[in-house]
Write a protein that holds these residues in place. Structure first.
Motif, PDB file in Angstrom:
ATOM      1  N   ALA A   1       0.747  -0.970   0.013  1.00  0.00           N
ATOM      2  CA  ALA A   1      -0.081  -0.017   0.126  1.00  0.00           C
ATOM      3  C   ALA A   1       0.804   1.164  -0.016  1.00  0.00           C
ATOM      4  CB  ALA A   1      -1.021  -0.037   1.135  1.00  0.00           C
ATOM      5  N   ALA A   2       1.921   1.206   0.563  1.00  0.00           N
ATOM      6  CA  ALA A   2       2.930   2.367   0.759  1.00  0.00           C
ATOM      7  C   ALA A   2       3.852   2.480  -0.467  1.00  0.00           C
ATOM      8  CB  ALA A   2       3.772   2.236   2.043  1.00  0.00           C
ATOM      9  N   ALA A   3       4.071   1.214  -1.345  1.00  0.00           N
ATOM     10  CA  ALA A   3       5.051   1.315  -2.559  1.00  0.00           C
ATOM     11  C   ALA A   3       4.611   2.554  -3.508  1.00  0.00           C
ATOM     12  CB  ALA A   3       5.061   0.114  -3.098  1.00  0.00           C
ATOM     13  N   VAL A   4       5.659   2.995  -4.065  1.00  0.00           N
ATOM     14  CA  VAL A   4       5.442   3.954  -5.155  1.00  0.00           C
ATOM     15  C   VAL A   4       4.856   3.641  -6.209  1.00  0.00           C
ATOM     16  CG1 VAL A   4       6.689   5.673  -6.579  1.00  0.00           C
ATOM     17  CG2 VAL A   4       7.129   5.425  -4.001  1.00  0.00           C
ATOM     18  N   SER A   5       4.144   4.189  -7.163  1.00  0.00           N
ATOM     19  CA  SER A   5       3.854   3.696  -8.451  1.00  0.00           C
ATOM     20  C   SER A   5       4.691   4.614  -9.564  1.00  0.00           C
ATOM     21  CB  SER A   5       2.270   3.843  -8.712  1.00  0.00           C
ATOM     22  OG  SER A   5       1.413   3.181  -7.823  1.00  0.00           O
ATOM     23  N   PRO A   6       5.459   4.046 -10.102  1.00  0.00           N
ATOM     24  CA  PRO A   6       6.702   4.712 -11.121  1.00  0.00           C
ATOM     25  C   PRO A   6       6.088   5.003 -12.293  1.00  0.00           C
ATOM     26  CG  PRO A   6       7.726   2.813  -9.985  1.00  0.00           C
ATOM     27  CD  PRO A   6       6.134   2.715  -9.789  1.00  0.00           C
ATOM     28  N   SER A   7       6.246   6.255 -12.907  1.00  0.00           N
ATOM     29  CA  SER A   7       5.702   6.322 -14.191  1.00  0.00           C
ATOM     30  C   SER A   7       6.964   5.983 -15.277  1.00  0.00           C
ATOM     31  CB  SER A   7       5.731   7.993 -14.109  1.00  0.00           C
ATOM     32  OG  SER A   7       7.098   8.587 -13.986  1.00  0.00           O
ATOM     33  N   VAL A   8       6.548   5.960 -16.298  1.00  0.00           N
ATOM     34  CA  VAL A   8       7.579   5.563 -17.333  1.00  0.00           C
ATOM     35  C   VAL A   8       8.676   6.189 -17.180  1.00  0.00           C
ATOM     36  CG1 VAL A   8       6.821   7.019 -19.386  1.00  0.00           C
ATOM     37  CG2 VAL A   8       7.922   4.543 -19.549  1.00  0.00           C
ATOM     38  N   ASP A   9       8.607   7.619 -16.939  1.00  0.00           N
ATOM     39  CA  ASP A   9      10.021   8.217 -16.686  1.00  0.00           C
ATOM     40  C   ASP A   9      11.029   7.856 -15.550  1.00  0.00           C
ATOM     41  OD1 ASP A   9       9.415  10.020 -18.903  1.00  0.00           O
ATOM     42  OD2 ASP A   9       8.178  11.450 -17.785  1.00  0.00           O
ATOM     43  N   ASN A  10      10.240   7.062 -14.584  1.00  0.00           N
ATOM     44  CA  ASN A  10      11.111   6.672 -13.311  1.00  0.00           C
ATOM     45  C   ASN A  10      11.264   5.084 -13.658  1.00  0.00           C
ATOM     46  OD1 ASN A  10       8.913   8.850 -11.749  1.00  0.00           O
ATOM     47  ND2 ASN A  10      10.945   9.189 -11.791  1.00  0.00           N
ATOM     48  N   ALA A  11      11.170   4.687 -14.749  1.00  0.00           N
ATOM     49  CA  ALA A  11      11.603   3.303 -15.036  1.00  0.00           C
ATOM     50  C   ALA A  11      13.014   2.901 -15.142  1.00  0.00           C
ATOM     51  CB  ALA A  11      10.886   2.911 -16.244  1.00  0.00           C
ATOM     52  N   THR A  12      13.480   1.922 -14.394  1.00  0.00           N
ATOM     53  CA  THR A  12      14.892   1.766 -14.729  1.00  0.00           C
ATOM     54  C   THR A  12      15.212   1.349 -15.808  1.00  0.00           C
ATOM     55  OG1 THR A  12      14.735  -0.848 -14.448  1.00  0.00           O
ATOM     56  CG2 THR A  12      14.672   0.797 -12.256  1.00  0.00           C
ATOM     57  N   THR A  13      16.530   1.473 -16.225  1.00  0.00           N
ATOM     58  CA  THR A  13      16.952   0.974 -17.696  1.00  0.00           C
ATOM     59  C   THR A  13      16.670  -0.171 -18.088  1.00  0.00           C
ATOM     60  OG1 THR A  13      18.939   2.565 -17.542  1.00  0.00           O
ATOM     61  CG2 THR A  13      19.101   0.760 -19.022  1.00  0.00           C
ATOM     62  N   ILE A  14      16.777  -1.550 -17.092  1.00  0.00           N
ATOM     63  CA  ILE A  14      16.126  -2.973 -17.298  1.00  0.00           C
ATOM     64  C   ILE A  14      14.500  -2.511 -17.833  1.00  0.00           C
ATOM     65  CG2 ILE A  14      15.720  -5.106 -16.556  1.00  0.00           C
ATOM     66  CD1 ILE A  14      17.985  -4.703 -14.877  1.00  0.00           C
ATOM     67  N   GLU A  15      13.958  -1.987 -17.142  1.00  0.00           N
ATOM     68  CA  GLU A  15      12.379  -1.959 -17.361  1.00  0.00           C
ATOM     69  C   GLU A  15      12.131  -1.297 -18.461  1.00  0.00           C
ATOM     70  OE1 GLU A  15      11.547  -1.828 -12.407  1.00  0.00           O
ATOM     71  OE2 GLU A  15      11.452   0.042 -13.666  1.00  0.00           O
ATOM     72  N   ARG A  16      12.536  -0.264 -18.793  1.00  0.00           N
ATOM     73  CA  ARG A  16      12.488   0.640 -19.946  1.00  0.00           C
ATOM     74  C   ARG A  16      12.711  -0.229 -21.186  1.00  0.00           C
ATOM     75  NH1 ARG A  16      10.849   6.141 -21.115  1.00  0.00           N
ATOM     76  NH2 ARG A  16      10.335   5.977 -23.212  1.00  0.00           N
ATOM     77  N   ARG A  17      13.846  -0.744 -21.313  1.00  0.00           N
ATOM     78  CA  ARG A  17      14.293  -1.649 -22.260  1.00  0.00           C
ATOM     79  C   ARG A  17      13.454  -2.866 -22.669  1.00  0.00           C
ATOM     80  NH1 ARG A  17      17.113  -1.326 -26.699  1.00  0.00           N
ATOM     81  NH2 ARG A  17      18.343  -3.112 -26.389  1.00  0.00           N
TER      82      ARG A  17
END
Length: 218
Positions: free
Chosen positions: A77-93
């Motif tokens: 419940a407390a975890a952040v919901s990252p936008s695509v701009d906050n994605a890691t390099t691995i996630e974005r790739r």
């Protein structure tokens, strides 16, 4: 080989929805293939489930280490919901490569879903910290329960691919490459009904990379 030592690599995939999938897709539920460190082209492990329509084919935790840590889902419940701009390099790739595959097949690009990224990161971290590889956590939480734990309660279809690898320079792109040669994983990536998706990754202390890819049709 180079100093980047290839290690154990696994993939798994699951889809849950409110409609019956084709018999050809359901047949993938029985597929269970693993790869050794000596195999440069390991075959994916895939499981596909659908509901309603009887009992679900369960994906039990596969132990990959002896690490024991509290489940990251406890703080979902407390975890952040990252936008695509906050994605890691691995996630974005991995996300970009997934959309490239969809475009090549004449399908629309998927939209990044921050809630799905939060859910995916929590599951990847759970697998990495607790030493298992499966869609179901050691606590018995499956895809639907994990979605609800982060506030995703209403959807038509939700699906998930997971991957685990070590020693690759581009683990996100490599995961998509391997998913695309597995019928079950490819079916999730190229499913016309999905509108949104996200990737969540976790890198353990020994360099092992855990990836969770979630798709949704709300």
């Amino acid at each position: 080989m180079s100093s980047l030592q290839l290690n154990f690599l696994l993939f798994s995939q699951v889809r849950i929805g409110f409609r019956e999938l084709s018999l050809a897709s359901l047949a993938l539920a029985a597929l269970s293939l693993t790869a050794s460190a000596q195999n440069l082209h390991p075959a994916p492990l895939a499981r596909l489930v659908s509901e309603p329509g009887g009992k679900l084919a369960e994906s039990r935790p596969r132990r990959v280490s002896t690490t024991k840590s509290p489940s990251p889902l406890a703080n979902a419940a407390a975890a952040v919901s990252p936008s695509v701009d906050n994605a890691t390099t691995i996630e974005r790739r991995a996300f970009d490569r997934t959309n490239e595959e969809r475009v090549k097949s004449g399908l629309p690009r998927l939209v990044w879903d921050s809630e799905l990224c939060r859910m995916a990161r929590l599951h990847s971290e759970s697998m990495g910290r607790r030493g298992y590889f499966a869609h179901e956590t050691p606590d018995g939480l499956r895809l639907k329960e994990r979605a609800r734990s982060v506030g995703i309660r209403h959807f038509r279809v939700i699906a998930e691919n997971i991957a685990y690898n070590k020693g690759y320079e581009d683990p996100g792109a490599f995961a998509v490459e391997r998913w695309m040669i597995s019928a079950g994983h490819r079916a999730n990536i190229l499913y016309i009904g999905f509108q949104s998706s996200a990737i969540g990754s976790y890198v353990s202390k020994d360099g092992s990379v855990y990836l969770t890819q979630v798709f949704i049709n709300r």
